[in-house]
Design a protein around this motif. Structure first.
Motif, PDB file in Angstrom:
ATOM      1  N   THR A 138       0.845  -1.191   0.000  1.00  0.00           N
ATOM      2  CA  THR A 138       0.000   0.000   0.000  1.00  0.00           C
ATOM      3  C   THR A 138       0.881   1.241   0.000  1.00  0.00           C
ATOM      4  O   THR A 138       2.081   1.165   0.281  1.00  0.00           O
ATOM      5  CB  THR A 138      -0.879   0.030   1.259  1.00  0.00           C
TER       6      THR A 138
ATOM      7  N   TYR B 207       1.098   3.595   2.070  1.00  0.00           N
ATOM      8  CA  TYR B 207       1.681   3.917   3.370  1.00  0.00           C
ATOM      9  C   TYR B 207       1.611   2.740   4.331  1.00  0.00           C
ATOM     10  O   TYR B 207       0.590   2.058   4.418  1.00  0.00           O
ATOM     11  CB  TYR B 207       0.954   5.107   4.006  1.00  0.00           C
ATOM     12  N   VAL B 208       2.718   2.526   5.014  1.00  0.00           N
ATOM     13  CA  VAL B 208       2.705   1.636   6.170  1.00  0.00           C
ATOM     14  C   VAL B 208       3.338   2.434   7.297  1.00  0.00           C
ATOM     15  O   VAL B 208       4.420   3.013   7.129  1.00  0.00           O
ATOM     16  CB  VAL B 208       3.505   0.342   5.929  1.00  0.00           C
ATOM     17  N   THR B 209       2.648   2.515   8.418  1.00  0.00           N
ATOM     18  CA  THR B 209       3.067   3.400   9.492  1.00  0.00           C
ATOM     19  C   THR B 209       3.299   2.584  10.753  1.00  0.00           C
ATOM     20  O   THR B 209       2.438   1.801  11.140  1.00  0.00           O
ATOM     21  CB  THR B 209       1.943   4.437   9.748  1.00  0.00           C
ATOM     22  N   TRP B 210       4.464   2.757  11.352  1.00  0.00           N
ATOM     23  CA  TRP B 210       4.792   2.024  12.575  1.00  0.00           C
ATOM     24  C   TRP B 210       4.927   3.033  13.710  1.00  0.00           C
ATOM     25  O   TRP B 210       5.820   3.875  13.684  1.00  0.00           O
ATOM     26  CB  TRP B 210       6.108   1.276  12.407  1.00  0.00           C
TER      27      TRP B 210
ATOM     28  N   MET C 244      12.418   0.701  16.741  1.00  0.00           N
ATOM     29  CA  MET C 244      11.234   0.448  17.573  1.00  0.00           C
ATOM     30  C   MET C 244      11.627   0.215  19.027  1.00  0.00           C
ATOM     31  O   MET C 244      10.842   0.485  19.943  1.00  0.00           O
ATOM     32  CB  MET C 244      10.463  -0.772  17.039  1.00  0.00           C
TER      33      MET C 244
ATOM     34  N   TYR D  84       8.063   7.018  15.007  1.00  0.00           N
ATOM     35  CA  TYR D  84       7.022   7.016  13.979  1.00  0.00           C
ATOM     36  C   TYR D  84       7.732   6.733  12.673  1.00  0.00           C
ATOM     37  O   TYR D  84       8.420   7.594  12.126  1.00  0.00           O
ATOM     38  CB  TYR D  84       6.327   8.378  13.950  1.00  0.00           C
ATOM     39  N   MET D  85       7.669   5.496  12.235  1.00  0.00           N
ATOM     40  CA  MET D  85       8.406   5.072  11.050  1.00  0.00           C
ATOM     41  C   MET D  85       7.430   4.946   9.893  1.00  0.00           C
ATOM     42  O   MET D  85       6.371   4.339  10.050  1.00  0.00           O
ATOM     43  CB  MET D  85       9.055   3.717  11.359  1.00  0.00           C
ATOM     44  N   ALA D  86       7.790   5.542   8.761  1.00  0.00           N
ATOM     45  CA  ALA D  86       6.861   5.513   7.628  1.00  0.00           C
ATOM     46  C   ALA D  86       7.452   4.762   6.451  1.00  0.00           C
ATOM     47  O   ALA D  86       8.612   4.990   6.079  1.00  0.00           O
ATOM     48  CB  ALA D  86       6.507   6.937   7.218  1.00  0.00           C
ATOM     49  N   PHE D  87       6.681   3.850   5.876  1.00  0.00           N
ATOM     50  CA  PHE D  87       6.977   3.277   4.562  1.00  0.00           C
ATOM     51  C   PHE D  87       6.111   4.063   3.575  1.00  0.00           C
ATOM     52  O   PHE D  87       4.892   4.134   3.751  1.00  0.00           O
ATOM     53  CB  PHE D  87       6.553   1.806   4.473  1.00  0.00           C
ATOM     54  N   ILE D  88       6.746   4.620   2.571  1.00  0.00           N
ATOM     55  CA  ILE D  88       5.990   5.400   1.587  1.00  0.00           C
ATOM     56  C   ILE D  88       6.210   4.775   0.209  1.00  0.00           C
ATOM     57  O   ILE D  88       7.347   4.663  -0.245  1.00  0.00           O
ATOM     58  CB  ILE D  88       6.445   6.877   1.592  1.00  0.00           C
ATOM     59  N   THR D  89       5.142   4.373  -0.422  1.00  0.00           N
ATOM     60  CA  THR D  89       5.221   3.697  -1.720  1.00  0.00           C
ATOM     61  C   THR D  89       4.311   4.418  -2.697  1.00  0.00           C
ATOM     62  O   THR D  89       3.105   4.197  -2.712  1.00  0.00           O
ATOM     63  CB  THR D  89       4.797   2.219  -1.571  1.00  0.00           C
TER      64      THR D  89
END
Lengths: 722, 185
Positions: free
Chosen positions: A269, A271-274, B142, B148-153
């Protein structure tokens, strides 16, 4: 606001209405076909099976320890500045969240998509408490404005057309919105919702993962609204089902690899937010986000301890079980679920929303196994659906009449077969002899069954023909027993005769053990487990598996039930374990026996090149995992096999399903027949007498010219004369 | 060579999901790109939350020369007027065309969420094959909260209306990724 039918009469009305919604039908049709293609593409180069097993394993390991995972999560997250709650019930969760809002002087709340919030009807509760709640996921916002529940777990507004959405947005904004321009509508949502984000005091999100060893929550989204929801307001409340707890990041990354691919065919997706703990937030007086994580039990802990149903908690909410469900494809999520929809919805509704909401919908399953075949967590959804149905019947203490009759008859083979013989005499006045079908249906079936003709019962069942037919092969290459099943024996004995002819030519000695009876699948479908166990034991003894090299089936449903279903039914009978193992190892479908064991030679067949389409029975392709052999056999037998769209989609029969839900059965059947007719094939071949009954009946009724045959018949007919 | 392959695949996968990618060699290239792109889009503001003071000054000078405004933190004061956000990325994931961006700082979050165009640069040597290759990094982050870690695709997207893909529903409407080739020196 969500109104789910609580009895069959109301439910059938709802289904009738859904089937009449042409937009919905078309939208779901398009979705079903494009989803399948994009899913396959998304998993290219990935060992999907290994990943599914790992996810199921990880979940199964986590589920017995949810309480300790919760404690670990709480400790870590609270050390990082969060406050972690555990709500035993939906009401408790609603109260906790409302209290958090009150304690922090909140007025306006924005929400990102959360099925768990839908589960507890959080919006209704918060609004009743005087808070303003705005859903910010586009689909959720649309259904919130329409006061509806979601019709799909991932695409909540899939039941609506652009024109409906455009009209809605025109009403909401007071400005005309182009009813065709989807891009424009999306921009309207962007513009309308931005101020809500900026004004909100509190953001409510769900979570896809709760990682215990770091106290981290993970959110998987596309629109970016969850990021805004968790960033702009000073308070963030995450509502998380206890089943989302995982021991570590690795388990979450496994799920992340499969979730978007299985849900929408996306590699990932947007965005994946941790999120771990309370991050900086200038809007809060402390400079830190006020973060509350509310875990919801609502029956999950009890479910996790249930030996049968705990499997349902493996669900990662990808929605794929709806995407591939032929019933969903016809009626949509509002008619196939309560809050949770699709196959998993039919199960979870019972546990989270009570038997009344599940009573009718739980019956709406064809047992076609399509959901099971795509479930990323290997949940045996069709099995659990029947088990839940059993629970509903037990809770209600009232059974449909057909259950009582079937159980009574089936437990006594001689009585059961006697009744079938009697019926074959009684039907005589209404049999159209040359066609072998009933001229009109007995009144018990009602008008709704008119979508197909029903075959007449055979004048002489196979078991009565057998003593005079039985061939004697000297020095046979194999000795095999046929497990006929009710339909072959009493409706279509010609299919068994065809098999006998083929076996004889190949020097195989066939036997037909007379003590065999119905395989018991109809009892399973009606949740009559006790009856199913009794007939299973009868068959196991009647078939004396040690005496034969193979036990052949012409009916895929019988075959898959004998091979897989019996394992579960007889799990508590260790004294039968040895016989059962032998029995199961010898069960084989017709095509596999011809192709893999006899290795039939094209030289034996007249190469007629007759064009045939093929329908792949659910219990053959998914139940027994047989896909190559029937197609290969058709070619070997000199037929010209023409591939057809959706060959592996159910024909809509589902045994007693088609009696309960004739309208859906007819809709699924007609689409199948349309596909078949568009191939131009002369014959439609399949390898299950139930599918033959449905497909032939439908073809007759529409006056189609494609003949419907069992594969054993067409193969036997092409044998060269000796 | 390995970096090259990963970078190629990364760019291909990112473009599949409607990101625009380009190759750059140094920060001057990055700044040039950001200014040009902003001008092209008729934007007039830029934010750059993770630049050091020296670089920030450089960018500000370039902005001034082009008639653009470099906005200064806290960005909560600018939630309505961020056109372009320039950020780095901590890592990238080649398999899915994903940027991994430590977003613990609220300014980074606001910049990357509320801008119209997000331009991110990433060194080619920071491209990992898949998410599991970054597990140790992520776990480390973590384990030292808050975070606040972001994966942006790709840019923000939705298919909620008739399953038609539409870009830019809540987050940035455009995502540009500048892959910085390793400096041969």
């Amino acid at each position: 606001m969500i109104q789910t039918a609580q009895d069959m009469k109301t439910y059938r009305k709802k289904i009738h209405k859904a089937l009449g919604n042409q937009f919905l039908r078309k939208a779901l049709d398009n979705f079903a076909s494009s989803y399948k293609a994009s899913r396959v593409k998304a998993f290219e180069g990935i060992d999907l099976e290994a990943l599914r097993c790992r996810i199921a394993d990880n979940k199964d390991h986590a589920l017995p320890h949810l309480e300790s995972l919760f404690q670990q999560f709480k400790e870590k997250a609270e050390a990082a500045g969060a406050v972690v709650h555990l709500a035993a019930t939906a009401a408790e969760a609603n109260d906790i969240i409302a209290q958090i809002a009150r304690d922090n002087g909140v007025r306006a709340i924005v929400k990102s998509k959360s099925m768990t919030a839908e589960e507890i009807h959080l919006n209704d509760h918060l609004e009743a408490e005087g808070f303003t709640v705005t859903e910010t996921d586009l689909g959720e916002w649309i259904i919130q404005l329409r006061h509806e529940g979601p019709s799909h777990m991932v695409m909540p507004a899939i039941h609506l057309s652009r024109r409906q959405v455009g009209g809605l947005f025109t009403d909401v904004t007071g400005r005309p919105v182009d009813l065709e321009d989807i891009d424009r509508m999306v921009k309207v949502a962007r513009k309308e919702l931005r101020p809500a984000f900026l004004a909100a005091d509190m953001g409510v999100s769900g979570a896809n993962f709760a990682i215990a060893d770091t106290g981290t929550i993970g959110l998987v989204t596309n629109e970016g609204n969850a990021r805004l929801t968790t960033t702009l307001p000073r308070v963030h409340v995450a509502l998380v089902g206890l089943d989302k707890l995982l021991p570590n990041l690795e388990a979450a990354l496994d799920i992340l690899k499969i979730l978007p691919r299985n849900a929408t065919g996306q590699a990932l997706t947007s965005y994946v937010t941790w999120i771990t703990g309370a991050v900086e937030c200038a809007a809060s007086s402390t400079g830190k986000k006020i973060l509350h994580i509310v875990f919801l039990d609502n029956g999950r802990l009890a479910l996790a301890r249930d030996p049968v149903f705990s499997e349902a908690l493996r669900c990662i909410r990808c929605g794929a079980c709806a995407n591939v469900c032929p019933v969903y494809g016809k009626v949509g999520g509002h008619a196939l679920g309560h809050v949770y929809i699709g196959a998993i919805g039919l199960i979870l509704t019972y546990f989270y929303h009570g038997k009344n909401n599940d009573r009718a919908i739980v019956r709406n399953c064809l047992n076609c196994q399509a959901c099971k075949s795509v479930c990323p967590a290997h949940i045996d959804l069709p099995y659990l659906i029947k088990q839940v149905y059993g629970n509903v019947l037990k809770d209600d203490g009232v059974k449909p009449a057909k259950n009582t009759i079937l159980s009574f008859a089936m437990k006594n083979r001689k009585l059961f077969h006697g009744m079938l013989r009697m019926a074959s005499v009684l039907q005589k006045p209404i049999v159209q002899k040359d066609a072998g079908v009933l001229r009109h249906l007995p009144f018990v079936f009602g008008k709704s069954q008119d979508f197909r003709t029903l075959p007449a019962l055979a004048e002489t069942p196979f078991r009565e023909q057998w003593p005079s037919l039985r061939p004697r092969i000297s020095e046979p290459v194999y000795r095999v027993a046929l497990f006929g099943g009710c339909l072959v024996d009493f409706v279509s004995p010609e299919q068994a005769v065809a098999l006998m002819k083929l076996l004889t030519v190949h020097h195989v000695q066939m036997e037909y053990p007379m003590g065999q009876t119905c395989c018991g699948l109809p009892a399973v479908m009606m949740a009559e487990t006790e009856t199913a166990v009794e007939v299973a034991i009868q068959n196991l003894q009647a078939m004396s598996p040690c005496q034969y090299d193979y036990i052949l089936v012409l009916c895929a449903s019988c075959g898959s039930h004998l091979k897989e279903g019996y394992r579960r039914l007889l799990a508590s009978k260790p004294e039968l374990a040895e016989t059962l193992k032998t029995f199961q190892s010898k069960i084989m479908d017709f095509s596999s026996f011809m192709v893999n064991v006899l290795k039939v030679d094209p030289q034996k067949f007249v190469q007629t090149h007759t064009s045939v389409a093929y329908h792949s029975p659910c219990h053959l392709c998914r139940g027994l995992g047989v896909t190559r052999e029937p197609r290969e056999l058709l070619r070997t037998a000199g037929l010209n096999y023409i591939p057809c769209a959706d060959e592996d989609v159910c024909c809509g029969f589902g045994g007693s399903y088609s009696l309960d839900f004739p309208e859906i059965s007819a809709a699924i059947l007609n689409q199948k027949l349309d596909h078949v007719e568009s191939t131009g094939a002369e014959i439609l071949v399949t390898d299950c007498p139930g599918c033959v009954l449905q497909l032939r009946g439908g073809m007759n009724q529409r006056g189609g010219r494609v003949r419907v045959r069992h594969i054993a018949e067409v193969v036997a007919e092409n044998l060269k004369p000796r | 060579m390995i970096h090259n392959n990963l970078a190629m695949m990364f760019r291909e996968r990112a473009e599949r999901v409607q990101a625009v990618t380009a190759s750059v060699h140094n920060m001057d290239d990055v700044f040039r790109y950001v200014i040009d792109q902003t001008l092209k889009e008729n934007g007039n503001t830029i934010v750059a939350p993770d630049l050091d003071a020296l670089q920030l000054q450089k960018l500000e000078d370039l902005c001034q020369a082009s008639g653009l405004r470099l906005l200064h933190p806290p960005f909560r004061n600018h939630t309505g007027d961020i056109h372009t956000a320039l950020t780095g990325a901590n890592w990238a994931i080649s398999e899915t065309g994903t940027l991994v961006l430590d977003s613990g700082s609220e300014d980074i979050r606001i910049a990357t969420m509320l801008s119209e165009t997000h331009i991110a640069w990433i060194s080619a040597s920071r491209i990992a094959p898949d998410a599991s290759a970054l597990a140790a990094y992520l776990r480390g982050k973590m384990a030292s909260p808050p975070g606040y870690m972001a994966f942006i695709t790709g840019p923000s997207r939705t298919a909620d209306i008739e399953r038609v893909l539409a870009i830019g529903v809540h987050g940035p409407q455009r995502l540009h990724i500048l892959v910085m080739e390793d400096d041969p020196s």
